[in-house]
Design a protein around this motif. Structure first.
Motif, short mmCIF file in Angstrom:
data_model
loop_
_atom_site.label_atom_id
_atom_site.label_comp_id
_atom_site.label_asym_id
_atom_site.label_seq_id
_atom_site.Cartn_x
_atom_site.Cartn_y
_atom_site.Cartn_z
N TRP A 11 -4.38 -4.32 -1.87
CA TRP A 11 -3.56 -3.23 -1.39
C TRP A 11 -3.88 -2.01 -2.24
O TRP A 11 -3.66 -2.01 -3.45
CB TRP A 11 -2.07 -3.56 -1.56
CG TRP A 11 -1.54 -4.58 -0.59
CD1 TRP A 11 -2.01 -4.85 0.66
CD2 TRP A 11 -0.41 -5.44 -0.79
NE1 TRP A 11 -1.24 -5.83 1.24
CE2 TRP A 11 -0.26 -6.21 0.38
CE3 TRP A 11 0.49 -5.63 -1.85
CZ2 TRP A 11 0.76 -7.15 0.52
CZ3 TRP A 11 1.49 -6.57 -1.70
CH2 TRP A 11 1.62 -7.33 -0.52
N GLY A 12 -4.39 -0.99 -1.63
CA GLY A 12 -4.73 0.22 -2.37
C GLY A 12 -3.98 1.41 -1.84
O GLY A 12 -2.81 1.31 -1.45
N THR A 13 -4.67 2.53 -1.81
CA THR A 13 -4.09 3.78 -1.31
C THR A 13 -5.17 4.46 -0.46
O THR A 13 -6.27 3.96 -0.32
CB THR A 13 -3.72 4.74 -2.47
OG1 THR A 13 -4.93 5.14 -3.13
CG2 THR A 13 -2.78 4.08 -3.46
N MET A 14 -4.82 5.63 0.05
CA MET A 14 -5.80 6.38 0.84
C MET A 14 -7.02 6.74 -0.02
O MET A 14 -8.15 6.75 0.47
CB MET A 14 -5.14 7.64 1.39
CG MET A 14 -5.95 8.31 2.47
SD MET A 14 -5.02 9.64 3.21
CE MET A 14 -3.90 8.73 4.26
N ASN A 15 -6.79 7.02 -1.28
CA ASN A 15 -7.93 7.38 -2.13
C ASN A 15 -8.83 6.18 -2.42
O ASN A 15 -10.05 6.34 -2.55
CB ASN A 15 -7.46 8.05 -3.42
CG ASN A 15 -7.15 9.53 -3.20
OD1 ASN A 15 -7.71 10.17 -2.31
ND2 ASN A 15 -6.24 10.07 -4.01
N THR A 16 -8.29 4.97 -2.51
CA THR A 16 -9.19 3.83 -2.71
C THR A 16 -10.03 3.61 -1.45
O THR A 16 -11.22 3.32 -1.53
CB THR A 16 -8.45 2.52 -3.08
OG1 THR A 16 -7.59 2.14 -2.02
CG2 THR A 16 -7.66 2.66 -4.36
N THR A 65 0.83 -1.20 0.00
CA THR A 65 0.00 0.00 0.00
C THR A 65 0.86 1.25 0.00
O THR A 65 2.05 1.23 0.31
CB THR A 65 -0.90 0.05 1.25
OG1 THR A 65 -0.08 0.11 2.41
CG2 THR A 65 -1.80 -1.16 1.31
N GLY A 66 0.23 2.35 -0.36
CA GLY A 66 0.86 3.66 -0.27
C GLY A 66 -0.20 4.65 0.12
O GLY A 66 -1.36 4.27 0.34
N ILE A 67 0.16 5.89 0.23
CA ILE A 67 -0.84 6.89 0.58
C ILE A 67 -1.42 7.48 -0.71
O ILE A 67 -2.61 7.38 -0.96
CB ILE A 67 -0.26 7.94 1.52
CG1 ILE A 67 0.16 7.27 2.83
CG2 ILE A 67 -1.27 9.05 1.80
CD1 ILE A 67 -0.93 6.45 3.52
N GLU A 123 -6.75 2.98 6.46
CA GLU A 123 -6.61 4.22 5.71
C GLU A 123 -5.64 4.14 4.52
O GLU A 123 -5.73 4.92 3.59
CB GLU A 123 -6.11 5.25 6.72
CG GLU A 123 -6.29 6.67 6.35
CD GLU A 123 -5.69 7.55 7.43
OE1 GLU A 123 -5.56 7.11 8.60
OE2 GLU A 123 -5.32 8.68 7.09
N ASP A 124 -4.69 3.22 4.57
CA ASP A 124 -3.73 3.11 3.48
C ASP A 124 -4.24 2.15 2.40
O ASP A 124 -3.49 1.79 1.50
CB ASP A 124 -2.36 2.65 4.00
CG ASP A 124 -2.43 1.30 4.70
OD1 ASP A 124 -3.50 0.97 5.26
OD2 ASP A 124 -1.42 0.58 4.71
N GLY A 125 -5.52 1.75 2.49
CA GLY A 125 -6.08 0.94 1.41
C GLY A 125 -5.88 -0.55 1.57
O GLY A 125 -6.08 -1.30 0.61
N VAL A 126 -5.49 -1.01 2.75
CA VAL A 126 -5.45 -2.46 3.01
C VAL A 126 -6.87 -2.96 3.20
O VAL A 126 -7.62 -2.42 4.00
CB VAL A 126 -4.62 -2.78 4.28
CG1 VAL A 126 -4.88 -4.21 4.74
CG2 VAL A 126 -3.14 -2.57 4.01
N GLN A 163 -11.03 5.88 0.73
CA GLN A 163 -12.12 6.86 0.83
C GLN A 163 -13.15 6.70 -0.29
O GLN A 163 -14.33 7.00 -0.10
CB GLN A 163 -11.60 8.28 0.92
CG GLN A 163 -11.05 8.86 -0.37
CD GLN A 163 -10.78 10.35 -0.21
OE1 GLN A 163 -11.37 11.03 0.64
NE2 GLN A 163 -9.86 10.86 -0.99
N ASP A 164 -12.73 6.18 -1.42
CA ASP A 164 -13.71 5.90 -2.48
C ASP A 164 -14.77 4.90 -2.00
O ASP A 164 -15.97 5.10 -2.22
CB ASP A 164 -13.03 5.30 -3.72
CG ASP A 164 -12.25 6.33 -4.52
OD1 ASP A 164 -12.41 7.54 -4.26
OD2 ASP A 164 -11.48 5.91 -5.41
N SER A 193 -12.81 11.38 7.43
CA SER A 193 -13.41 10.62 6.33
C SER A 193 -14.27 9.49 6.86
O SER A 193 -15.34 9.19 6.33
CB SER A 193 -12.30 10.04 5.44
OG SER A 193 -11.43 11.07 5.05
N MET A 210 -18.33 9.50 6.15
CA MET A 210 -18.83 8.70 5.02
C MET A 210 -19.22 7.26 5.33
O MET A 210 -19.91 6.64 4.52
CB MET A 210 -17.80 8.74 3.89
CG MET A 210 -17.56 10.16 3.39
SD MET A 210 -16.57 10.29 1.88
CE MET A 210 -14.97 9.73 2.45
N GLY A 235 -7.36 10.30 9.42
CA GLY A 235 -8.38 9.63 8.63
C GLY A 235 -9.76 9.69 9.26
O GLY A 235 -10.75 9.28 8.65
#
Lengths: 324, 278
Positions: free
Chosen positions: B86-91, A203-205, B56-59, B93-94, B140, B144, B137
């Motif tokens: 494994w994503g990101t902060m934007n995934t 993962t990343g930010i 928050e990091d998309g795990v 929150q999506d 968010s 949401m 985080g």
């Protein structure tokens, strides 16, 4: 409780057309090598007064060696995108490098931080972590603002540059955020080739959006790999060469944090830097880990040592998913 | 289930929260610590074997390898072990913005009668008071996810009429539709607050309401630790203490270093009742 009225909040103005013109003239679309050491990269691409973002942070697969180099070169008046941040903001403040920060979260406390706030040497603007990554996503799309379903109704909203508009299509009240086009981004990646094609495993930010959104991009890479290797599995290549200005070879570049799948963090160092922050001894911390050495490599050699470095690798027992 | 006879208040908090976990639902947990433990404990005790969480990091839906090194609760190989994505902060929150995240679980500094959360500033913002790290985080999550659960300590400075700074939204000024007018998704909001001493929900007017207290405190003792006096449910129940079975799983599989028990007070069963020890 709030007695003051929110002021017209200062924010980095998005300029999508200015950004387009800048990258047209400055970014290398040809596959030309751009490998350099950390000293040269920071000297060339980080200027006083820049808006700086880092992906992740000083303790979590962040560009720790580049943060130390920025401090070593004593950049001034940086504006920090302080999302998902523990000690990085505290270090930059202590070193006199930063004067403003857009806050998502920072775990930087202690007397030095309080003094900077009280003396007016540090101005903070309020956002959230994900609001900051959305601002970067907007810039990565080349637009000027982005709507969000969060942040509305908070005091952070009142003390930020966010606005509310009526969605022209649904009629819903909608919070909008200014796109964030940083002057410079620093990102630590698992692998890059000499041109800047890069892979992050795990993962990343917001590493991809951050790389796309920033005028100048410095990657520190755990490993420099052959371009031929990247061509064998293009689906894993996340950051394209034409947004990258410098590739800095940096084994253990995330130290004292971990680099997932490669090495664990150094808990003793994590305790040392938090301890220094709360006990007002960050000056001594910086002297030892930054100023007393000329480079990342010298720091590893003099203050970490082979034994510790091998131990950090041994302790990272999960490797699955962190290689091509 | 066998009622436990010796445990820490913070352990009780996690066990109590674990029993709230809904099976088959998706949780956004504030990184590491109590919120994550609550979901994992509910999974392993069979309360909610198919509850899943993201960070928050998309795990997404990891099977974390505990324990974590200090701070390495996100963007780390152990925290993201065997995840489904494994994503990101934007995934992250999506998924919440889309309405796919049922619950959020948060820790916090201060909460008020409308469930608003402060993690930014104690005192008169911006200058007269103490600065903290900001929402991270939590904004968010609170904005949401459909429902928000708050885990915190029972402390009168934490339960206030009005938070000094709204970092993350509850019901805002408490008026009907306030969240929607502020641009937040319809039908979302605070749902429960859990402390080692008490459990709260929100009444029909969106005000914090006491619904249960732990066996080792009285209602008056709880109210003494509330600067804001909450609404009172018609009947205040006594919350079931942690069970031996929960503690075995919690101590041997989750908080294996016993870090939770470092912080809170100790509770023992003595002469037919629960008392605070020492």
């Amino acid at each position: 409780m709030q007695t003051a009225m929110p002021p017209a909040v200062e924010y980095l103005r998005p300029d999508p057309d200015g950004f387009r013109a800048y990258v047209r003239d400055h970014k290398q679309r040809a596959l030309t090598p751009r490998v350099m050491d950390e000293h040269e990269a920071v000297a060339k691409f980080v200027a006083d007064g820049d808006y700086l973002v880092y992906d992740c942070n000083y303790l979590q697969r962040g560009p720790a060696s580049l943060i130390r180099e920025i401090i070593r070169q004593q950049r001034r008046d940086l504006w920090i995108g302080a999302k998902f941040t523990y000690v990085a903001l505290g270090l930059l403040i202590e070193a006199g490098c930063a004067s403003r920060a857009d806050v998502g979260f920072f775990g930087s406390r202690g007397p030095g931080f309080s003094r900077a706030l009280r003396d007016g040497r540090l101005k903070l603007y309020e956002y959230s972590n994900a609001v900051m990554t959305l601002r970067l996503r907007a810039a990565a799309q080349g637009i000027g603002f982005i709507p969000t379903r969060s942040f509305g109704g908070t005091d952070g909203y009142l003390w930020s540059a966010a606005r509310t508009i009526e969605d022209p299509f649904t009629g819903l009240p909608t919070v909008v955020l200014p796109a964030l086009y940083p002057d410079v981004a620093i990102i630590h990646v698992h692998q890059a080739d000499v041109y800047g094609n890069a892979r992050v495993f795990g993962t990343g930010i917001a590493h991809i959006d951050t790389a796309l959104a920033s005028k100048k991009v410095i990657l520190s890479a755990e490993e420099i790999v052959d371009t031929e290797e990247l061509r064998r599995n293009p689906g894993l290549n996340h950051i394209p060469w034409f947004v990258v200005d410098a590739v800095v070879p940096a084994q253990y570049g995330a130290y004292p944090g971990s680099c997932q799948g490669v090495y664990a963090s150094d808990p003793a160092h994590v305790a040392e830097v938090f301890g220094a922050m709360t006990q007002d001894k960050l000056g001594a911390y910086l002297e030892k880990w930054v100023y007393s050495v000329g480079s990342h490599e010298e720091m590893l050699e003099r203050h970490v040592g082979v034994k510790k470095l091998l131990e950090l690798r041994r302790r990272e027992t999960v490797r699955e998913g962190y290689t091509a | 289930m066998t009622p436990a006879t010796s445990f820490n208040e913070r352990e009780a908090l996690v066990c109590q929260t674990a029993r709230l976990i809904d099976d088959g639902k998706l949780y956004w947990v504030a990184g590491g610590g109590g919120p994550m433990y609550a979901v994992l404990l509910a999974q392993r005790m069979g309360y909610a074997p198919n509850a899943q969480y993201l960070t928050e990091d998309g795990v997404l839906a990891p099977q974390p390898l505990l324990p974590f090194d200090p701070i390495q609760t996100m963007v780390s190989a152990r925290a993201g072990y065997r995840a489904l994505q494994w994503g990101t902060m934007n995934t992250a929150q999506d998924y919440a913005a889309l309405g796919l995240v049922d619950y959020g679980i948060l820790n916090t500094l201060q909460v008020d009668q409308w469930g608003n959360i402060n993690s930014t500033f104690l005192g008169e913002y911006p200058d007269a008071g103490r600065r903290f790290g900001g929402p991270g985080g939590a904004d968010s999550i609170a904005a949401m996810c459909w429902r928000t659960i708050l885990m915190t300590d029972q402390d009168r400075r934490k339960f206030v009429d009005r938070v000094d700074f709204i970092s993350s939204p509850g019901f805002l000024d408490g008026s009907e539709g306030a969240r929607e007018r502020a641009g937040l998704p319809a039908g979302t909001g605070p749902w429960r607050v859990v402390t080692p001493w008490a459990m709260y929900d929100y009444d029909a007017d969106r005000r914090l309401r006491l619904i249960g207290v732990s066996a080792w405190v009285t209602v008056d003792e709880v109210l003494a630790e509330c600067e804001h006096k909450p609404q009172m449910a018609a009947e205040i129940c006594v919350l079931e203490p942690p069970s031996e079975e929960e503690l075995v799983v919690y101590r041997s599989e989750l908080d294996v270093r016993g870090q939770t028990a470092d912080a809170g007070a100790w509770i023992v069963y003595q002469d037919g009742r629960y008392v605070r020890a020492g």
